[in-house]
Design an enzyme around this catalytic site. Structure first.
Site, PDB file in Angstrom:
ATOM      1  CB  CYS A  35      -0.942   0.011   1.194  1.00  0.00           C
ATOM      2  SG  CYS A  35      -0.109   0.114   2.783  1.00  0.00           S
ATOM      3  CG  ASP A  37      -0.397   3.413   3.835  1.00  0.00           C
ATOM      4  OD1 ASP A  37      -0.302   4.164   2.852  1.00  0.00           O
ATOM      5  OD2 ASP A  37      -1.465   2.970   4.250  1.00  0.00           O
ATOM      6  CB  CYS A  60      -4.973   3.746   5.381  1.00  0.00           C
ATOM      7  SG  CYS A  60      -4.649   2.483   6.608  1.00  0.00           S
ATOM      8  CB  CYS A 104      -3.461  -0.739   9.005  1.00  0.00           C
ATOM      9  SG  CYS A 104      -4.356  -0.996   7.449  1.00  0.00           S
TER      10      CYS A 104
HETATM   11 FE1  FES Z   1      -1.608   0.585   4.212  1.00  0.00          FE
HETATM   12 FE2  FES Z   1      -3.480   0.656   6.027  1.00  0.00          FE
HETATM   13  S1  FES Z   1      -3.744   0.471   3.879  1.00  0.00           S
HETATM   14  S2  FES Z   1      -1.339   0.651   6.310  1.00  0.00           S
END
Ligand code: FES
Length: 147
Positions: A35, A37, A60, A104
Protein backbone atom coordinates in the site's frame (compact mmCIF):
# COMPACT_ATOMS: atom_id res chain seq x y z
CA UNK A 1 -22.17 -2.86 12.51
CA UNK A 2 -20.23 0.05 11.12
CA UNK A 3 -17.07 -0.85 9.25
CA UNK A 4 -14.95 1.06 11.75
CA UNK A 5 -15.42 1.16 15.51
CA UNK A 6 -15.93 4.41 17.37
CA UNK A 7 -12.46 4.02 18.84
CA UNK A 8 -10.90 3.72 15.41
CA UNK A 9 -12.73 6.84 14.29
CA UNK A 10 -11.73 8.66 17.48
CA UNK A 11 -8.04 7.83 17.15
CA UNK A 12 -8.12 8.59 13.44
CA UNK A 13 -9.74 12.00 13.80
CA UNK A 14 -7.98 12.90 17.06
CA UNK A 15 -4.71 10.97 17.04
CA UNK A 16 -2.63 10.98 20.23
CA UNK A 17 1.14 11.49 20.33
CA UNK A 18 1.55 12.79 16.80
CA UNK A 19 4.89 14.37 15.99
CA UNK A 20 8.57 13.90 16.38
CA UNK A 21 10.98 13.68 19.31
CA UNK A 22 14.09 15.60 18.29
CA UNK A 23 16.44 13.87 20.74
CA UNK A 24 14.80 10.46 20.52
CA UNK A 25 16.67 7.50 21.96
CA UNK A 26 15.25 5.16 19.33
CA UNK A 27 13.57 5.69 15.98
CA UNK A 28 11.84 3.03 13.95
CA UNK A 29 10.50 3.40 10.44
CA UNK A 30 8.63 0.69 8.63
CA UNK A 31 6.54 0.54 5.50
CA UNK A 32 4.15 -1.72 3.74
CA UNK A 33 5.36 -2.41 0.23
CA UNK A 34 1.87 -3.10 -1.13
CA UNK A 35 0.00 0.00 0.00
CA UNK A 36 3.06 2.25 0.29
CA UNK A 37 2.12 3.47 3.76
CA UNK A 38 4.93 4.46 6.13
CA UNK A 39 5.04 4.70 9.91
CA UNK A 40 7.76 6.26 12.01
CA UNK A 41 7.93 5.94 15.80
CA UNK A 42 10.16 7.95 18.14
CA UNK A 43 10.96 6.76 21.67
CA UNK A 44 12.40 8.54 24.66
CA UNK A 45 13.71 5.97 27.11
CA UNK A 46 14.90 6.39 30.68
CA UNK A 47 15.88 3.46 32.89
CA UNK A 48 14.21 1.00 30.54
CA UNK A 49 10.93 2.92 30.67
CA UNK A 50 9.37 4.52 27.61
CA UNK A 51 8.86 7.98 29.04
CA UNK A 52 7.71 9.53 25.77
CA UNK A 53 6.65 8.34 22.35
CA UNK A 54 5.56 10.11 19.20
CA UNK A 55 4.67 8.99 15.71
CA UNK A 56 4.36 10.16 12.16
CA UNK A 57 2.27 8.01 9.89
CA UNK A 58 1.84 8.62 6.20
CA UNK A 59 -0.90 6.16 5.66
CA UNK A 60 -4.49 5.12 5.83
CA UNK A 61 -6.90 5.87 8.65
CA UNK A 62 -6.45 2.45 10.21
CA UNK A 63 -2.68 2.91 10.27
CA UNK A 64 -3.06 6.31 11.93
CA UNK A 65 -5.53 4.94 14.50
CA UNK A 66 -3.23 1.95 15.12
CA UNK A 67 -0.20 4.19 15.66
CA UNK A 68 -2.15 6.43 18.00
CA UNK A 69 -3.46 3.52 20.06
CA UNK A 70 -0.09 1.72 20.08
CA UNK A 71 1.70 4.81 21.39
CA UNK A 72 -0.89 5.13 24.15
CA UNK A 73 -0.43 1.47 25.07
CA UNK A 74 3.37 1.69 25.46
CA UNK A 75 3.74 5.15 26.99
CA UNK A 76 5.11 4.89 30.53
CA UNK A 77 5.68 1.15 30.12
CA UNK A 78 8.91 -0.83 30.38
CA UNK A 79 10.61 -1.80 27.12
CA UNK A 80 9.87 -5.46 27.86
CA UNK A 81 6.13 -4.76 27.76
CA UNK A 82 6.38 -2.73 24.58
CA UNK A 83 8.16 -5.64 22.93
CA UNK A 84 5.24 -7.88 23.80
CA UNK A 85 2.69 -5.60 22.16
CA UNK A 86 1.17 -7.45 19.23
CA UNK A 87 -0.79 -6.02 16.37
CA UNK A 88 -3.74 -8.07 17.57
CA UNK A 89 -3.62 -6.31 20.94
CA UNK A 90 -3.57 -2.95 19.15
CA UNK A 91 -6.55 -3.96 17.01
CA UNK A 92 -8.43 -5.27 20.06
CA UNK A 93 -7.78 -2.03 21.93
CA UNK A 94 -9.39 -0.28 18.97
CA UNK A 95 -12.42 -2.59 19.27
CA UNK A 96 -11.37 -4.33 16.12
CA UNK A 97 -10.31 -3.59 12.56
CA UNK A 98 -11.81 -5.00 9.38
CA UNK A 99 -9.92 -8.14 8.28
CA UNK A 100 -8.40 -6.45 5.24
CA UNK A 101 -7.11 -3.66 7.51
CA UNK A 102 -5.34 -5.85 10.05
CA UNK A 103 -2.06 -5.33 8.21
CA UNK A 104 -2.25 -1.65 9.16
CA UNK A 105 -1.94 -2.59 12.83
CA UNK A 106 1.07 -4.75 11.96
CA UNK A 107 2.91 -1.58 11.00
CA UNK A 108 2.53 -0.29 14.57
CA UNK A 109 3.94 -3.46 16.09
CA UNK A 110 6.83 -3.43 13.64
CA UNK A 111 7.62 0.26 14.06
CA UNK A 112 7.80 -0.03 17.85
CA UNK A 113 10.04 -3.07 17.55
CA UNK A 114 12.28 -1.26 15.05
CA UNK A 115 12.56 1.76 17.38
CA UNK A 116 13.54 -0.43 20.33
CA UNK A 117 16.09 -2.24 18.19
CA UNK A 118 17.49 1.15 17.15
CA UNK A 119 17.77 2.12 20.82
CA UNK A 120 19.59 -1.11 21.61
CA UNK A 121 21.92 -0.71 18.64
CA UNK A 122 22.74 2.92 19.45
CA UNK A 123 23.55 2.08 23.04
CA UNK A 124 25.43 -1.14 22.39
CA UNK A 125 22.87 -3.11 24.40
CA UNK A 126 22.91 -6.82 23.65
CA UNK A 127 19.60 -8.39 22.65
CA UNK A 128 18.20 -11.66 21.50
CA UNK A 129 17.93 -11.52 17.71
CA UNK A 130 14.93 -13.84 17.94
CA UNK A 131 13.01 -10.91 19.45
CA UNK A 132 13.50 -9.00 16.21
CA UNK A 133 12.59 -11.30 13.34
CA UNK A 134 12.55 -9.92 9.86
CA UNK A 135 8.93 -8.72 9.76
CA UNK A 136 8.47 -9.52 6.11
CA UNK A 137 9.08 -13.21 6.59
CA UNK A 138 5.81 -13.78 8.34
CA UNK A 139 3.56 -10.92 7.39
CA UNK A 140 3.30 -11.49 3.67
CA UNK A 141 0.02 -13.28 4.15
CA UNK A 142 -1.50 -10.03 5.32
CA UNK A 143 -0.74 -8.42 2.00
CA UNK A 144 -2.55 -10.88 -0.20
CA UNK A 145 -5.93 -9.24 0.19
CA UNK A 146 -4.64 -5.88 -0.93
CA UNK A 147 -5.53 -4.81 -4.42
FE1 FES B 1 -1.61 0.59 4.21
FE2 FES B 1 -3.48 0.66 6.03
S1 FES B 1 -3.74 0.47 3.88
S2 FES B 1 -1.34 0.65 6.31
Amino acid sequence: MALYSEKVMDHFTNPRNVGKIEDADGVGEVGNAKCGDIMKIYLKIENDIIVDVKFNTFGCGSAIASSSMATELIKGKPISEALELTNKAVAEALDGLPAHKMHCSVLAEEAIRAAIKDYYDKNGIAYDKADFPDPHDEEDEHFTEED
